[in-house]
Design an enzyme around this catalytic site. Structure first.
Site, PDB file in Angstrom:
ATOM      1  N   SER A  42      26.790  -3.549  29.688  1.00 33.51           N
ATOM      2  CA  SER A  42      26.668  -4.950  29.053  1.00 33.51           C
ATOM      3  C   SER A  42      27.399  -5.088  27.836  1.00 33.51           C
ATOM      4  CB  SER A  42      25.030  -5.141  28.784  1.00 33.51           C
ATOM      5  OG  SER A  42      25.030  -6.581  28.541  1.00 33.51           O
ATOM      6  N   GLU A  49      30.353 -24.493  32.886  1.00 33.54           N
ATOM      7  CA  GLU A  49      31.399 -25.590  32.663  1.00 33.54           C
ATOM      8  C   GLU A  49      32.583 -25.031  33.076  1.00 33.54           C
ATOM      9  OE1 GLU A  49      32.130 -26.745  28.617  1.00 33.54           O
ATOM     10  OE2 GLU A  49      30.094 -26.756  28.075  1.00 33.54           O
ATOM     11  N   HIS A  55      27.682  -8.803  33.543  1.00 28.98           N
ATOM     12  CA  HIS A  55      26.756  -9.772  34.331  1.00 28.98           C
ATOM     13  C   HIS A  55      27.506 -11.097  34.956  1.00 28.98           C
ATOM     14  CE1 HIS A  55      23.477  -8.185  31.787  1.00 28.98           C
ATOM     15  NE2 HIS A  55      24.197  -8.279  30.554  1.00 28.98           N
TER      16      HIS A  55
END
Lengths: 316, 316
Positions: free
Chosen positions: B176, B194, B218
């Site tokens: 991460s 978006e 992720h």
């Protein structure tokens, strides 16, 4: 559901049309044939309008500039357009049909009708058949694409619409679910938040209006790269077209896509794929997809469907 | 914050080490030099271990097979590994450091230390410096990548780590936030939902461990295509590497990436881009990106960093 529901949301702005609607109000639906003399006229006036197919990613602006909806209105013949709204994807067809009706009415359309098909029998309704024969623009709303196809696929009404679209006599728009149905193959549903895999996407037959594309909508907004990849890798001969909200892939007569609106149109060109494990991977096992070509097209960009190449706005 | 906190989560499993820890417990931190006779040994034993850099997309399995963490453990020298855990990205370093410590302890690691750097001064701590000199494996946890870089970038500690990684003396893993920092450029944050645009991503300097990549983590899970595209279009010389949760891009010594885990590693190769409006588009105006090459790599697939080509699992 009574027949009156249909009439509540039908609307024609011209005095003739209003009169005609009143005349029809208590007639059996099968007798509601439009008067060709009053209705055929606008369609003839606007044969010069350049028709197009507008594939809209959902949530298009309905309040401010309404750019995409206004383009549909213009391409349908502007104030002389004869517009049909098909709200059948929605479980609230009255509400949504009425909303679009008012939008196009405000733009100045004089001939608008909501073709509120709620069962397959209505797909044979002579009144509706006559109306789509005279239409210059048809708009399919959002909702559930399976519902829309279930109600309309292979009906005389839809066959007639597809026929007229293919003859370029009519501008057709579909938003969200109305966009999803454009291809021969259709993404019926699926999940997001996962890597591409077989279980991520449910496929069904679409309406085959633009058979060579596989459309997904609300694309970046709802994290749909995974599901469009999952779909396209099973159909690499198709062009994956992921359309963002308030964005439109406008299919022109000259075999180009023109992009308009606030977001982007993502093109997945699977013809270049050098390897995939698609045939072997089961359930939710991740798909490998090597050497796919991806284009992100923004407002003003075009895509040449014959050459399979994007054309920057600067060059248009 | 007291010095004792560090000791609560430090742990060595060997009797010698435990004894040493007890000896150190009330010593000033600067005096906590490891005994080279007991500590240097494992590192020497395991020069034959093939080191690697494990870039993990977050949320790796910590309960069942622990495949990725076990690979880190093995590549660090297995039961003879000398492991350092850097929990500095997290605002709960004690908790998270302890969690990984127990995992590697259960796998059989005898030498584990949490290097709980909470201010930049600790990046000069001789005890920590000595420990990383003797480490065979270092693990950077998740949290906030800006915090991690803020605490460690350009410290003697991090310089020493990077040096040893580049000499291939040490296996380094980051999950991460710990993965985000691997490149020279780093995605510090951003939004999703978006289309690609300048405002969608915040960039910062990373730790430069694998300078030629731009990592996002992720990836499919959190809808990060838009932000990785937004980042890579500004740095087309870099390789975009989007890693899913419980998935690892393992950078081998032979300039290949090996993919392992439950999800996929998405490679964005921007070298083929034929057009972008990146220089002109401001704020949240959509980016156009034409002719980008995309690879989805799943477990067992490799990517040749020199040839810029994926290698299917079948051919490995």
């Amino acid at each position: 559901m009574t027949k009156n529901i249909y009439f509540d949301i039908d609307k024609k702005i011209s005095t003739v049309a209003v009169q005609q609607q009143l005349n029809c109000l208590f007639m059996p639906e099968s007798e509601m044939i439009l008067n060709p003399e009053t209705q055929a006229q606008p369609a003839e006036k606007h044969q010069s309008t350049k028709t197009a197919i507008l594939v809209i990613g959902g949530a298009e602006d309905k309040v401010h500039g309404k750019e995409i909806l206004h383009t549909f209105f213009t391409r349908s013949g502007a104030t002389d357009a004869v517009i049909g709204i098909i709200p059948s994807a929605s479980r609230e067809p009255t509400l949504i049909g009425d909303r679009y009706l008012h939008i196009f009415e405000e733009m100045g359309a004089k001939y608008i009708k909501v073709l509120d098909v709620r069962d397959r029998d209505q797909g044979e309704d002579p009144y509706y058949l006559q109306y789509v024969e005279e239409c210059t623009g048809l708009f399919m709303t959002g909702g559930d694409q399976l519902r829309l196809c279930g109600l309309l696929a292979d009906t005389t009404l839809m066959d007639k619409i597809v026929q007229r679209v293919k003859k370029r006599e009519i501008t057709l728009a579909g938003t969200s679910a109305g966009a999803a149905v454009m291809g021969y193959h259709m993404i019926a549903g699926g999940s997001s938040g996962e890597c591409p895999n077989r279980a991520l996407v449910d496929m069904a037959m679409g309406l085959g209006i633009i058979p060579e594309v596989l459309v997904d909508q609300h694309f970046h907004n709802r994290n749909r790269l995974g599901r469009l990849l999952s779909a396209i890798v099973a159909h690499p001969q198709l062009l994956g077209v992921g359309i963002d909200e308030d964005t439109c892939a406008l299919f022109e007569q000259n075999n180009t896509i023109q992009v308009m609106g606030r977001g982007t149109v993502t093109i997945l060109d699977a013809r270049t794929i050098s390897y995939t494990n698609q045939a072997q991977a089961q359930g939710n096992e991740p798909f490998s997809i090597h050497n796919l070509r991806l284009h992100v097209l923004s407002h003003g960009d075009r895509y040449d469907l014959k050459q399979h190449q994007p054309i920057p706005q600067a060059e248009t």
